[in-house]
Enzyme design. Structure first.
Site, mmCIF file in Angstrom:
data_model
loop_
_atom_site.group_PDB
_atom_site.id
_atom_site.type_symbol
_atom_site.label_atom_id
_atom_site.label_comp_id
_atom_site.label_asym_id
_atom_site.label_seq_id
_atom_site.Cartn_x
_atom_site.Cartn_y
_atom_site.Cartn_z
ATOM 1 N N GLN A 214 0.827 -1.196 0.000
ATOM 2 C CA GLN A 214 0.000 0.000 0.000
ATOM 3 C C GLN A 214 0.866 1.252 0.000
ATOM 4 O OE1 GLN A 214 -2.125 0.572 3.649
ATOM 5 N NE2 GLN A 214 -3.712 1.858 2.734
ATOM 6 N N GLY A 215 0.714 2.099 -1.006
ATOM 7 C CA GLY A 215 1.487 3.336 -1.104
ATOM 8 C C GLY A 215 0.670 4.556 -0.730
ATOM 9 N N SER B 26 1.053 6.274 2.976
ATOM 10 C CA SER B 26 1.819 7.120 3.904
ATOM 11 C C SER B 26 3.074 7.694 3.256
ATOM 12 C CB SER B 26 2.216 6.309 5.147
ATOM 13 O OG SER B 26 1.083 5.929 5.884
ATOM 14 N N GLU C 129 -9.797 -1.599 5.155
ATOM 15 C CA GLU C 129 -8.659 -1.792 6.056
ATOM 16 C C GLU C 129 -9.100 -1.751 7.513
ATOM 17 O OE1 GLU C 129 -4.131 -0.045 6.790
ATOM 18 O OE2 GLU C 129 -5.584 1.134 5.640
ATOM 19 N N GLU D 7 -5.448 6.754 18.103
ATOM 20 C CA GLU D 7 -5.968 8.091 18.356
ATOM 21 C C GLU D 7 -6.902 8.537 17.223
ATOM 22 O OE1 GLU D 7 -2.417 7.332 20.675
ATOM 23 O OE2 GLU D 7 -2.786 7.190 18.529
#
Length: 410
Positions: free
Chosen positions: A134-135, A137, A252, A393
């Protein structure tokens, strides 16, 4: 041996019995090398090949992709993947390596892909023949995904990609990546487009493993320098990248409605320790505190029991997700479960290290380390899960704002 659920339909009961029998007869031999504790820790080709072969066996036997349409390589059934997952978990078989592909890539392509893309990519995701990463971040775009700065420039019928992705799970063993890139800097959200891009040996793509404090290399950074891809590898329309990314994140976080193969802890494998609260019971009996078994310490006993209660509650909460009348909000139970199932192993790990006392500082390979030092390894690895898919968070903010209707924090 499989235990029929009271809620199984005749078809599910028959499939459950089949899964249990097949898993009993086809359990792979234990390898002569150390296995990773999850897909986030796959390090080398030996581990990759072993796990890919296992996923292919499960796929060929009909235990992976059960609920996907037959024309895209699936079983064409409904609500059978959950049964297969439960039986893999019960049998304690190896996990499925294609964590990103099964949990995010396949459902996203199923929702947004062309017929050609669905038929080309989904079958090999389900079989594990092609591994995906997965690209999303970037060094400057972690929790703020809309701040992605990797650039996609259209030139004729091709796209030129430049940028830097980081924390890319499985990037060092993957053949393909789902990529979110910016084609227009004037609009934060509508300026994003979503791509499917080959990365293994692809010109202009460099993968650099990141060494974690555990010594493992599950995460990577990926650099793009004038990497070319055809327009046919764009997913959905130009400028729809944010919408497609939200579909990916929805799956996800477990709220996409399609049960991914291997979900819910299925197939954690015999090498894994520290994921279940019940393992604390045996550990406490083996470890000594003040010359007596740690299991006799009333404070530790309370912590162990509390952890087992929480684990039972999490499991029952997962069952509620299958009852439409109890799902008053489409995101609540799924996102709540994501939060709990990633934080719970961390708490279990903390208690496990407390039980071991000073011996918890002993690591893998030390002959004096309890369980060969895999408890501290498991504890440190839990932090990847509480960050991936949105930090705890972020999950709490989403639950508070979108589910409970609370005002946004400042």
């Amino acid at each position: 041996m499989s235990v029929k659920s009271r809620k199984d339909s005749p078809e599910q009961a028959e499939f459950r019995a089949y899964c249990a029998k097949w898993l009993e007869e086809n359990r792979p031999p234990k390898p002569d090398f150390r296995m990773p504790q999850s897909a986030l820790e796959v390090m080398d080709d030996a581990q990759r090949v072993y796990l890919q072969n296992w996923q292919k066996q499960c796929y060929d036997a009909g235990l992976v992709g059960c609920d996907y349409p037959a024309e895209y390589g699936g079983g064409g059934k409904k609500d059978l993947q959950r049964i297969a997952n439960e039986e893999m978990k019960r049998a304690k078989t190896p996990f499925l390596i294609q964590a990103i592909g099964l949990g995010m890539v396949a459902p996203t392509i199923l929702t947004h892909g062309t017929e050609e893309q669905k038929k080309r990519y989904i079958p090999k995701v389900l079989s594990g023949e092609e591994i995906w990463c997965q690209g999303f971040s970037e060094p400057g775009a972690g929790s703020d995904l809309a701040n992605v700065q990797s650039v996609a420039e259209k030139k004729g019928d091709k796209w030129i990609i430049n940028g830097h992705k980081v924390w890319t799970t499985l990037g060092h063993v993957a053949q393909f990546m789902i990529l979110l890139a910016r084609h227009d800097k004037s609009d934060k959200y509508k300026g994003l487009t979503y791509f499917l891009i080959p990365i293994e040996g692809h010109p202009g793509v460099s993968v650099r493993p990141l060494i974690k404090m555990t010594g493992e290399t599950g995460f990577n950074e990926v650099l793009f320098e004038d990497a070319e891809i055809p327009d046919s590898m764009r997913l959905d329309e130009v400028g729809k990248g944010w919408d497609v990314a939200m579909t990916t994140l929805l799956h996800e976080r477990g709220a996409g409605g399609l049960v991914p193969p291997g979900a819910g802890g299925a197939g954690m494998g015999s090498e894994t320790v520290g994921r279940s609260a019940w393992e604390l019971v045996g550990l406490a009996k083996e470890c000594k505190r003040g010359g007596r078994p740690a299991s006799e310490d009333p404070i530790l006993r309370d912590k162990i029991v509390e952890s087992i209660i929480n684990e039972t509650a999490i499991r029952q909460n997962a069952r509620r997700m299958r009852v439409p009348a109890l799902n008053d909000h489409p995101m609540r139970l799924n996102m709540q479960l994501k939060l709990l199932t990633t934080e719970h192993p961390q708490r279990v790990g903390e208690i496990g290290l407390e039980i071991q006392g000073q011996r918890s500082t002993l690591y893998i390979g030390d002959e004096n380390a309890p369980a060969d030092g895999r408890w501290p390894l498991a504890y440190m690895n839990t932090y990847g899960s509480t960050i991936a898919g949105g930090t705890s968070e972020v999950q709490r903010n989403i639950l508070g704002e979108r589910v409970l209707g609370m005002p946004k924090s400042k």
